[in-house]
Motif scaffolding. Structure first.
Motif, PDB file in Angstrom:
ATOM      1  N   LYS A   1       0.815  -1.217   0.000  1.00 41.23           N
ATOM      2  CA  LYS A   1       0.000   0.000   0.000  1.00 41.23           C
ATOM      3  C   LYS A   1       0.845   1.261   0.000  1.00 41.23           C
ATOM      4  O   LYS A   1       0.409   2.299  -0.494  1.00 41.23           O
ATOM      5  N   GLY A   2       2.032   1.165   0.585  1.00 37.62           N
ATOM      6  CA  GLY A   2       2.817   2.389   0.690  1.00 37.62           C
ATOM      7  C   GLY A   2       4.304   2.140   0.814  1.00 37.62           C
ATOM      8  O   GLY A   2       4.751   1.053   1.195  1.00 37.62           O
ATOM      9  N   VAL A   3       5.055   3.181   0.481  1.00 30.99           N
ATOM     10  CA  VAL A   3       6.514   3.146   0.571  1.00 30.99           C
ATOM     11  C   VAL A   3       6.978   4.400   1.299  1.00 30.99           C
ATOM     12  O   VAL A   3       6.526   5.511   0.982  1.00 30.99           O
ATOM     13  N   LEU A   4       7.835   4.230   2.292  1.00 31.23           N
ATOM     14  CA  LEU A   4       8.419   5.367   3.002  1.00 31.23           C
ATOM     15  C   LEU A   4       9.886   5.484   2.622  1.00 31.23           C
ATOM     16  O   LEU A   4      10.643   4.529   2.733  1.00 31.23           O
ATOM     17  N   MET A   5      10.278   6.660   2.160  1.00 29.64           N
ATOM     18  CA  MET A   5      11.677   6.942   1.877  1.00 29.64           C
ATOM     19  C   MET A   5      12.211   7.860   2.984  1.00 29.64           C
ATOM     20  O   MET A   5      11.609   8.893   3.272  1.00 29.64           O
ATOM     21  N   PHE A   6      13.317   7.473   3.604  1.00 30.29           N
ATOM     22  CA  PHE A   6      13.917   8.334   4.616  1.00 30.29           C
ATOM     23  C   PHE A   6      15.407   8.459   4.350  1.00 30.29           C
ATOM     24  O   PHE A   6      16.035   7.565   3.777  1.00 30.29           O
ATOM     25  N   GLY A   7      15.950   9.579   4.759  1.00 30.89           N
ATOM     26  CA  GLY A   7      17.359   9.828   4.539  1.00 30.89           C
ATOM     27  C   GLY A   7      17.678  11.298   4.701  1.00 30.89           C
ATOM     28  O   GLY A   7      16.792  12.118   4.977  1.00 30.89           O
ATOM     29  N   PRO A   8      18.941  11.664   4.505  1.00 32.68           N
ATOM     30  CA  PRO A   8      19.342  13.058   4.688  1.00 32.68           C
ATOM     31  C   PRO A   8      18.640  13.981   3.696  1.00 32.68           C
ATOM     32  O   PRO A   8      18.214  13.552   2.615  1.00 32.68           O
ATOM     33  N   PRO A   9      18.508  15.262   4.036  1.00 37.06           N
ATOM     34  CA  PRO A   9      17.925  16.223   3.088  1.00 37.06           C
ATOM     35  C   PRO A   9      18.774  16.308   1.821  1.00 37.06           C
ATOM     36  O   PRO A   9      19.996  16.167   1.857  1.00 37.06           O
ATOM     37  N   GLY A  10      18.102  16.540   0.697  1.00 38.93           N
ATOM     38  CA  GLY A  10      18.818  16.752  -0.558  1.00 38.93           C
ATOM     39  C   GLY A  10      19.256  15.501  -1.274  1.00 38.93           C
ATOM     40  O   GLY A  10      20.138  15.559  -2.139  1.00 38.93           O
ATOM     41  N   CYS A  11      18.652  14.347  -0.963  1.00 36.67           N
ATOM     42  CA  CYS A  11      19.054  13.082  -1.598  1.00 36.67           C
ATOM     43  C   CYS A  11      18.032  12.593  -2.616  1.00 36.67           C
ATOM     44  O   CYS A  11      17.888  11.388  -2.845  1.00 36.67           O
ATOM     45  N   SER A  12      17.270  13.505  -3.205  1.00 48.07           N
ATOM     46  CA  SER A  12      16.390  13.224  -4.352  1.00 48.07           C
ATOM     47  C   SER A  12      15.140  12.438  -4.008  1.00 48.07           C
ATOM     48  O   SER A  12      14.542  11.830  -4.884  1.00 48.07           O
ATOM     49  N   LYS A  13      14.703  12.440  -2.744  1.00 52.47           N
ATOM     50  CA  LYS A  13      13.499  11.682  -2.384  1.00 52.47           C
ATOM     51  C   LYS A  13      12.268  12.237  -3.109  1.00 52.47           C
ATOM     52  O   LYS A  13      11.494  11.482  -3.703  1.00 52.47           O
ATOM     53  N   THR A  14      12.091  13.541  -3.075  1.00 59.58           N
ATOM     54  CA  THR A  14      10.941  14.156  -3.749  1.00 59.58           C
ATOM     55  C   THR A  14      11.061  14.021  -5.261  1.00 59.58           C
ATOM     56  O   THR A  14      10.077  13.739  -5.952  1.00 59.58           O
ATOM     57  N   MET A  15      12.256  14.193  -5.773  1.00 59.05           N
ATOM     58  CA  MET A  15      12.469  14.101  -7.217  1.00 59.05           C
ATOM     59  C   MET A  15      12.162  12.699  -7.727  1.00 59.05           C
ATOM     60  O   MET A  15      11.594  12.519  -8.812  1.00 59.05           O
ATOM     61  N   ILE A  16      12.509  11.682  -6.941  1.00 59.71           N
ATOM     62  CA  ILE A  16      12.234  10.296  -7.334  1.00 59.71           C
ATOM     63  C   ILE A  16      10.734  10.049  -7.372  1.00 59.71           C
ATOM     64  O   ILE A  16      10.220   9.366  -8.264  1.00 59.71           O
ATOM     65  N   ALA A  17       9.996  10.612  -6.406  1.00 66.86           N
ATOM     66  CA  ALA A  17       8.534  10.457  -6.412  1.00 66.86           C
ATOM     67  C   ALA A  17       7.927  11.090  -7.649  1.00 66.86           C
ATOM     68  O   ALA A  17       6.989  10.554  -8.257  1.00 66.86           O
ATOM     69  N   ARG A  18       8.452  12.239  -8.063  1.00 63.25           N
ATOM     70  CA  ARG A  18       7.950  12.892  -9.276  1.00 63.25           C
ATOM     71  C   ARG A  18       8.260  12.057 -10.517  1.00 63.25           C
ATOM     72  O   ARG A  18       7.434  11.937 -11.425  1.00 63.25           O
TER      73      ARG A  18
END
Length: 370
Positions: free
Chosen positions: A145-162
């Motif tokens: 149902k879901g995936v959580l991405m965690f890690g340091p700021p600026g590591c492309s988490k939002t960009m990967i979702a887009r």
């Protein structure tokens, strides 16, 4: 006092729902609409369009064909082509999504350096159930149902979702945690319900929760309030309540996974938890190749830059390239190229900002969930 007319026998005894068209219905509508246009689309291309127009109603498909025809005319062509439809898909928004924030990202996997493991996990959670639904049914399993991405700021988490939304061609609802909070009692919970209702209505879709720690902070902790606890309770209800969450995938990102309530992260809710670390040598090299491919550079040694940017996040590597270009412009506004000397100056300005204590927190959390 206003009385509602009862929906009982003898009055409104029959109710007919007109749902959003499914892929097969959209294909039938498109085939009839295209009879009025000169086109060279084959059956496979029409099928591809029907699979890419999630949430489109009949009127939206009319607008899609009209916008594509306009693009064809502007390019001095009398025949409608598949590329015209692809262009129109970026301009026409499904009607059912106009009441909520929706984005049409234009980020592709090729724009993101490295992170192959994370890309695969997201494809498994979102693309595989749509493309290989029979395989899931055969093995008797349900998609995550879901995936959580965690890690340091600026590591492309939002960009990967887009990029996931772009490549899978799904409706993409982007929600930042603090956006759902309201000072009025009950409004925050209603906002959560509305997001999920719209996502179900135009499924398959992706709900991307950025900064989900603001929404799902651990209950009975100093960081949570009564409003946050009510919002979390509503979020848990939507994830595994009575109303099924079919073809709606939750993708969330956070810099502080330790602050998220454990109930939100149990199997059946947010199933997959993925650590997005600082980019390693190969990933930094890919990021630099992508960035430098768009810049006029001269005598720039990528290998040296990769070695010099250890412990840099992806955003900091991008900032380094930007700062090097600014150094070139400082010398002359007519600068034509960016040299290694400019990058060496930029390295003194752009430095890694992720504290070791935060990396240690992620490593400890990774050991806890494995």
């Amino acid at each position: 006092m206003i009385l509602r007319i009862p929906r009982r026998c003898g009055r409104f005894e029959r109710e007919i729902e007109v749902p959003t068209p499914n892929p097969r219905s959209r294909k039938d509508i498109l085939e009839k609409l295209l009879l009025d246009f000169s086109h060279n689309l084959d059956e496979m291309e029409v099928h591809e369009i029907s699979m890419s127009t999630h949430g489109f109603v009949g009127a939206d498909l009319v607008s899609l064909c009209s916008r594509a025809a306009m693009n064809s005319n502007q390019n001095n062509r009398d025949i409608l082509e598949y590329n015209d439809i692809k262009f129109a898909l970026g301009k026409v928004r499904p009607s059912a999504m106009r009441e909520v924030q929706i984005e049409i990202p234009n980020v592709k996997w090729s724009d993101i350096g490295g992170q192959e493991k994370l890309k695969l996990i997201l494809k498994q959670a979102v693309e595989w159930p749509l493309k290989y639904g029979d395989s899931f049914s055969r093995l008797g399993i349900t998609p995550p149902k879901g995936v959580l991405m965690f890690g340091p700021p600026g590591c492309s988490k939002t960009m990967i979702a887009r990029a996931l939304a772009t490549e899978s061609r799904l409706n993409f609802l982007s929600i930042k945690g603090p956006e759902l909070f309201s000072k009025w009692v009950g409004e925050s919970e209603r906002a959560v319900r509305e997001v999920f209702r719209k996502a179900r209505q135009v499924a398959p879709s992706i709900i991307f929760f950025d900064e989900i720690d603001a929404l799902g902070s651990e209950r009975s902790s100093g960081n949570s309030s009564s409003v946050q606890e009510r919002v979390l309770a509503q979020l848990l209800t939507e994830l595994d309540g009575v109303t099924p969450l079919e073809n709606v995938t939750i993708v969330a990102a956070t810099n502080r996974p330790d602050r998220i309530d454990k109930a939100l992260l149990r199997p059946g809710r947010i199933d997959r938890i993925v650590y997005v670390p600082l980019p390693d040598f190969d990933t930094r090299k890919e990021i630099l190749k992508i960035k430098l491919g768009k810049m006029p550079v001269q005598n720039v040694d990528i290998e040296t830059l990769v070695c010099e940017t250890e412990n840099y996040s992806g955003a900091e590597v991008n900032a380094l390239c930007h700062e090097a270009a600014m150094k070139a412009l400082e010398e002359t506004l007519d600068a034509q190229v960016v040299t290694m000397e400019h990058f060496e100056k930029a390295l003194n300005i752009v430095t890694p900002r992720t504290p070791p204590s935060l990396i240690e927190l992620y490593q400890n959390y990774t050991q806890y969930i494995t």
